[in-house]
Design a protein around this motif. Structure first.
Motif, PDB file in Angstrom:
ATOM      1  N   ILE A 180      57.193 -22.429  34.191  1.00 46.74           N
ATOM      2  CA  ILE A 180      55.995 -22.741  34.854  1.00 46.74           C
ATOM      3  C   ILE A 180      56.412 -22.731  36.545  1.00 46.74           C
ATOM      4  CG2 ILE A 180      56.832 -25.258  34.767  1.00 46.74           C
ATOM      5  CD1 ILE A 180      53.710 -25.706  34.410  1.00 46.74           C
ATOM      6  N   THR A 181      55.557 -22.403  37.323  1.00 49.10           N
ATOM      7  CA  THR A 181      55.806 -22.372  38.792  1.00 49.10           C
ATOM      8  C   THR A 181      55.342 -23.701  39.475  1.00 49.10           C
ATOM      9  OG1 THR A 181      55.734 -19.980  39.025  1.00 49.10           O
ATOM     10  CG2 THR A 181      55.487 -21.311  40.879  1.00 49.10           C
ATOM     11  N   ILE A 182      56.068 -24.392  40.141  1.00 49.88           N
ATOM     12  CA  ILE A 182      55.802 -25.638  40.769  1.00 49.88           C
ATOM     13  C   ILE A 182      55.806 -25.561  42.217  1.00 49.88           C
ATOM     14  CG2 ILE A 182      56.298 -28.074  40.743  1.00 49.88           C
ATOM     15  CD1 ILE A 182      57.505 -27.935  38.046  1.00 49.88           C
ATOM     16  N   VAL A 187      62.008 -30.790  42.812  1.00 49.68           N
ATOM     17  CA  VAL A 187      61.917 -30.280  41.108  1.00 49.68           C
ATOM     18  C   VAL A 187      63.213 -30.535  40.356  1.00 49.68           C
ATOM     19  CG1 VAL A 187      61.382 -28.483  39.654  1.00 49.68           C
ATOM     20  CG2 VAL A 187      60.191 -28.498  41.802  1.00 49.68           C
ATOM     21  N   GLN A 198      53.787 -28.911  31.716  1.00 55.53           N
ATOM     22  CA  GLN A 198      52.613 -29.047  32.539  1.00 55.53           C
ATOM     23  C   GLN A 198      52.760 -30.405  32.964  1.00 55.53           C
ATOM     24  OE1 GLN A 198      50.091 -27.163  33.340  1.00 55.53           O
ATOM     25  NE2 GLN A 198      51.132 -25.393  32.006  1.00 55.53           N
ATOM     26  N   LYS A 250      54.904 -30.383  36.151  1.00 53.33           N
ATOM     27  CA  LYS A 250      54.132 -29.826  37.265  1.00 53.33           C
ATOM     28  C   LYS A 250      53.076 -30.947  37.895  1.00 53.33           C
ATOM     29  CE  LYS A 250      50.748 -25.910  38.478  1.00 53.33           C
ATOM     30  NZ  LYS A 250      51.752 -25.129  39.166  1.00 53.33           N
ATOM     31  N   GLU A 284      53.332 -32.074  41.675  1.00 54.47           N
ATOM     32  CA  GLU A 284      52.348 -31.914  42.679  1.00 54.47           C
ATOM     33  C   GLU A 284      51.026 -32.751  42.638  1.00 54.47           C
ATOM     34  OE1 GLU A 284      50.740 -28.061  41.114  1.00 54.47           O
ATOM     35  OE2 GLU A 284      52.720 -27.039  41.708  1.00 54.47           O
TER      36      GLU A 284
END
Length: 177
Positions: free
Chosen positions: A34-36, A43, A168, A171, A175
């Motif tokens: 996943i990209t955060i 992170v 998920q 993230k 975010e």
């Protein structure tokens, strides 16, 4: 008598079919990424410090009454996250065994209930143009009989969904979505 023989033959075929398919589950590897959108330090620290795990734990999301505690020096090799959930039916711990600052974290779990298992979680972190790419590599080795029951109850697909849910939630926690 004919019905009993037919049932027995069907059962034998089912078990043989199951054991054949279970061979593929003796070693399970699930890799999710996943990209955060946050800093590498934020992170990395969210995963490294076990006191943060309740913020993104898919297991706590599935069982909000789960009890947990961290022992050892949090964020260091040897720190452990202990859990007991599902009214005492789920018990285990995960331990940090390797840290490469802002690059990788390795944790080994020791699950005692509902079944004995020792999965490994390797997390890697990489800065990209889109944000921080977090890759979780899950590995589990088991015997043939354990693999048979994992096949019977479709455990691998449940593991994949749980791992995806965890990323998920990671993230979301970083975010503030």
């Amino acid at each position: 008598m004919m019905i009993v023989s037919l049932f027995a033959a069907t059962l034998v075929v089912f078990v043989i079919f199951g054991l054949y398919n279970a061979r593929q589950l003796k070693y399970i590897q699930i890799t999710k990424s996943i990209t955060i959108n946050n800093s590498i330090e934020e992170v990395f620290d969210m995963v490294l410090y076990l006191d943060n795990f309740p913020k993104w734990s898919p297991f706590l999301a599935q069982d909000p009454n789960q009890k947990y505690k961290v022992t050892g020096i949090d964020g260091t090799i040897g720190a452990k996250y202990h859990w007991e959930g599902n009214k005492g039916k789920d018990i285990g711990l995960q331990e940090i065994v390797s840290i490469t600052e802002n690059k990788s974290i390795k944790m080994i779990c020791d699950i005692q209930k509902p079944f004995a298992a020792k999965p490994i979680f390797d997390y890697s972190f990489k800065t990209t143009n889109e944000g921080i790419l977090v890759t979780q590599n899950f590995q589990l080795e088991s015997g043939l009989m354990d693999a048979f029951f994992m096949w019977l109850f479709s455990v691998k697909s449940k593991m994949e969904k749980t791992n995806e849910q965890g990323l998920q939630l990671l993230k979301k926690s970083l975010e503030n979505v």
